[in-house]
Design an enzyme around this catalytic site. Structure first.
Site, mmCIF file in Angstrom:
data_model
loop_
_atom_site.group_PDB
_atom_site.id
_atom_site.type_symbol
_atom_site.label_atom_id
_atom_site.label_comp_id
_atom_site.label_asym_id
_atom_site.label_seq_id
_atom_site.Cartn_x
_atom_site.Cartn_y
_atom_site.Cartn_z
ATOM 1 N N ARG A 1 -30.817 -11.209 -19.753
ATOM 2 C CA ARG A 1 -30.573 -11.677 -18.374
ATOM 3 C C ARG A 1 -29.869 -10.600 -17.551
ATOM 4 N NH1 ARG A 1 -27.436 -16.796 -19.816
ATOM 5 N NH2 ARG A 1 -27.031 -16.987 -17.582
ATOM 6 N N LYS B 1 -20.383 -17.349 -10.256
ATOM 7 C CA LYS B 1 -20.981 -17.975 -9.070
ATOM 8 C C LYS B 1 -20.793 -19.490 -9.098
ATOM 9 C CE LYS B 1 -25.107 -16.309 -10.009
ATOM 10 N NZ LYS B 1 -24.814 -15.621 -11.275
ATOM 11 N N ARG C 1 -24.780 -23.843 -22.915
ATOM 12 C CA ARG C 1 -26.148 -23.630 -22.441
ATOM 13 C C ARG C 1 -26.988 -22.904 -23.494
ATOM 14 N NH1 ARG C 1 -25.845 -21.451 -16.315
ATOM 15 N NH2 ARG C 1 -27.418 -20.022 -17.143
ATOM 16 N N ARG D 1 -33.027 -14.204 -5.832
ATOM 17 C CA ARG D 1 -32.765 -13.257 -6.907
ATOM 18 C C ARG D 1 -33.852 -12.203 -7.032
ATOM 19 N NH1 ARG D 1 -30.389 -16.979 -10.853
ATOM 20 N NH2 ARG D 1 -30.236 -15.817 -12.720
ATOM 21 N N ARG E 1 -18.345 -20.155 -22.422
ATOM 22 C CA ARG E 1 -18.617 -21.091 -21.317
ATOM 23 C C ARG E 1 -18.944 -22.487 -21.855
ATOM 24 N NH1 ARG E 1 -22.737 -19.798 -16.645
ATOM 25 N NH2 ARG E 1 -24.111 -19.155 -18.341
HETATM 26 P P1 AP5 Z 1 -20.064 -19.196 -14.219
HETATM 27 O O1 AP5 Z 1 -19.326 -19.590 -12.987
HETATM 28 O O2 AP5 Z 1 -20.795 -20.246 -14.978
HETATM 29 O O3 AP5 Z 1 -21.024 -17.950 -13.913
HETATM 30 P P2 AP5 Z 1 -22.384 -17.853 -13.086
HETATM 31 O O4 AP5 Z 1 -22.287 -16.634 -12.236
HETATM 32 O O5 AP5 Z 1 -22.698 -19.148 -12.430
HETATM 33 O O6 AP5 Z 1 -23.371 -17.530 -14.310
HETATM 34 P P3 AP5 Z 1 -24.793 -18.129 -14.700
HETATM 35 O O7 AP5 Z 1 -25.020 -17.742 -16.129
HETATM 36 O O8 AP5 Z 1 -24.910 -19.554 -14.331
HETATM 37 O O9 AP5 Z 1 -25.705 -17.261 -13.790
HETATM 38 P P4 AP5 Z 1 -27.176 -17.002 -13.923
HETATM 39 O O10 AP5 Z 1 -27.423 -16.408 -12.598
HETATM 40 O O11 AP5 Z 1 -27.627 -16.196 -15.071
HETATM 41 O O12 AP5 Z 1 -27.793 -18.435 -14.285
HETATM 42 P P5 AP5 Z 1 -28.628 -19.467 -13.438
HETATM 43 O O13 AP5 Z 1 -28.212 -20.825 -13.850
HETATM 44 O O14 AP5 Z 1 -28.620 -19.115 -12.003
HETATM 45 O O15 AP5 Z 1 -19.003 -18.446 -15.172
HETATM 46 C C1 AP5 Z 1 -19.365 -17.969 -16.461
HETATM 47 C C2 AP5 Z 1 -18.193 -18.194 -17.440
HETATM 48 O O16 AP5 Z 1 -17.104 -17.341 -17.066
HETATM 49 C C3 AP5 Z 1 -17.635 -19.619 -17.421
HETATM 50 O O17 AP5 Z 1 -17.248 -19.973 -18.720
HETATM 51 C C4 AP5 Z 1 -16.418 -19.534 -16.489
HETATM 52 O O18 AP5 Z 1 -15.414 -20.492 -16.811
HETATM 53 C C5 AP5 Z 1 -15.935 -18.118 -16.751
HETATM 54 N N1 AP5 Z 1 -15.332 -17.512 -15.576
HETATM 55 C C6 AP5 Z 1 -15.726 -17.639 -14.277
HETATM 56 N N2 AP5 Z 1 -14.928 -16.925 -13.456
HETATM 57 C C7 AP5 Z 1 -14.019 -16.303 -14.258
HETATM 58 C C8 AP5 Z 1 -12.916 -15.394 -14.001
HETATM 59 N N3 AP5 Z 1 -12.618 -15.010 -12.753
HETATM 60 N N4 AP5 Z 1 -12.215 -14.948 -15.071
HETATM 61 C C9 AP5 Z 1 -12.528 -15.348 -16.346
HETATM 62 N N5 AP5 Z 1 -13.539 -16.198 -16.639
HETATM 63 C C10 AP5 Z 1 -14.280 -16.664 -15.607
HETATM 64 O O19 AP5 Z 1 -30.119 -19.168 -13.980
HETATM 65 C C11 AP5 Z 1 -30.526 -19.481 -15.285
HETATM 66 C C12 AP5 Z 1 -31.994 -19.099 -15.468
HETATM 67 O O20 AP5 Z 1 -32.818 -19.887 -14.579
HETATM 68 C C13 AP5 Z 1 -32.356 -17.661 -15.145
HETATM 69 O O21 AP5 Z 1 -32.129 -16.813 -16.253
HETATM 70 C C14 AP5 Z 1 -33.829 -17.778 -14.750
HETATM 71 O O22 AP5 Z 1 -34.641 -17.871 -15.892
HETATM 72 C C15 AP5 Z 1 -33.884 -19.111 -14.026
HETATM 73 N N6 AP5 Z 1 -33.660 -18.973 -12.576
HETATM 74 C C16 AP5 Z 1 -32.588 -19.477 -11.879
HETATM 75 N N7 AP5 Z 1 -32.693 -19.166 -10.573
HETATM 76 C C17 AP5 Z 1 -33.829 -18.452 -10.430
HETATM 77 C C18 AP5 Z 1 -34.449 -17.815 -9.313
HETATM 78 N N8 AP5 Z 1 -33.898 -17.873 -8.069
HETATM 79 N N9 AP5 Z 1 -35.601 -17.136 -9.528
HETATM 80 C C19 AP5 Z 1 -36.179 -17.081 -10.768
HETATM 81 N N10 AP5 Z 1 -35.632 -17.655 -11.872
HETATM 82 C C20 AP5 Z 1 -34.452 -18.334 -11.704
HETATM 83 ZN ZN ZN Z 2 -24.238 -20.567 -12.687
#
Ligand code: AP5
Ligand code: ZN
Length: 218
Positions: A167, A13, A156, A88, A123
């Site tokens: 997660r 994402k 991270r 989410r 990552r």
């Molecule tokens: P990346 O693009 O970083 O993936 P992402 O989908 O953004 O993954 P996140 O881990 O950021 O998602 P998340 O939803 O768990 O975390 P968030 O920050 O929202 O890609 C991942 C890796 O793969 C990278 O190294 C990239 O280079 C590689 N990659 C990408 N595309 C690729 C491809 N096509 N092929 C190969 N490699 C590839 O949330 C974190 C925490 O915050 C949550 O756990 C929760 O505690 C809290 N939180 C956040 N939002 C909320 C909410 N709305 N409600 C409640 N709690 C929340």
């Molecule tokens: Zn992300």
């Protein structure tokens, strides 16, 4: 343009959000980035969120909804925005719908769980810009530093395997249900309903980008 990027942790994402925001000139609203900024700044929200995030759980809906409502009222959101990692849960999605926040597109990036741990362990992130790399799949030009600023990249705290598995479980329990929620809205025939697009996220970063942008008519 208002859109939602939906997908499991590590689906890509954040990676795709960077391309979309550049193409459409809209801000990326990542609730994860907002929470990490609060943790770094040591605010009361950050102190409360840190423990939950480190355990792979979700921060309370009312807190998240409040944060997002404040953010989308800012002037730079007037022409649209991109939600990354929000909504989410069903209450988060309902809060947006009930506030009359009409979404143009919901883009689901689909990646099976078995690929996720590998993606997370490799990552690397440039915190200030949100630019995201992978040591093998999407490496920076020079090892360990951001392409644009030359500043160091970090790992991270929640990317260790045990937290990633938690997660993923939380995603399947609480977030995946949004696929049905938005598909149903899209199929309702209502003119204000979002279009629903599903992309195969197992392809290369560039291929996913091309398919996402094509689906958005860019
Ligand atoms: P990346 O693009 O970083 O993936 P992402 O989908 O953004 O993954 P996140 O881990 O950021 O998602 P998340 O939803 O768990 O975390 P968030 O920050 O929202 O890609 C991942 C890796 O793969 C990278 O190294 C990239 O280079 C590689 N990659 C990408 N595309 C690729 C491809 N096509 N092929 C190969 N490699 C590839 O949330 C974190 C925490 O915050 C949550 O756990 C929760 O505690 C809290 N939180 C956040 N939002 C909320 C909410 N709305 N409600 C409640 N709690 C929340
Ligand atoms: Zn992300």
């Amino acid at each position: 343009m208002r859109l939602i990027l939906l997908g499991a942790p590590g689906a890509g994402k954040g990676t795709q959000a960077n391309y979309i925001r550049e193409k459409f000139g809209i801000p990326q609203i990542s609730t994860g980035d907002m929470l990490r900024a609060a943790v770094k700044a040591g605010t009361p929200l950050g102190l409360e969120a840190k423990k939950i995030m480190d355990e792979g759980g979700l921060v309370r809906d009312d807190i998240i909804i409040g944060l997002v409502k404040e953010r989308i009222a800012e002037p730079d959101c007037a022409n649209g925005f991109l939600f990354d990692g929000f909504p989410r849960t069903i209450p988060q999605a309902e809060a947006m719908r009930d506030a009359g926040v009409n979404i143009d597109y919901v883009v689901e990036i689909d990646v099976p769980d078995m690929l996720i741990v590998d993606r997370m362990s490799g990552r690397r992130v440039h915190v200030a810009s949100g630019r995201t790399y992978h040591v093998r799949f999407n490496p920076p030009k020079a090892e360990g530093v951001d392409d644009v600023t030359g500043e160091p990249l970090i790992q991270r705290d929640d990317d260790k395997e045990e937290t990633v598995l938690k997660r993923l479980a939380v995603y399947h329990e609480q977030t995946e249900v949004l696929v049905g929620f938005y598909r149903k809205m899209a199929e309702s025939g209502d003119a204000s309903a979002p279009k629903y697009v599903k992309i195969d996220g197992t392809q290369s970063v560039d291929k996913v980008r091309d398919e996402v942008l094509a689906a958005l008519g860019a």
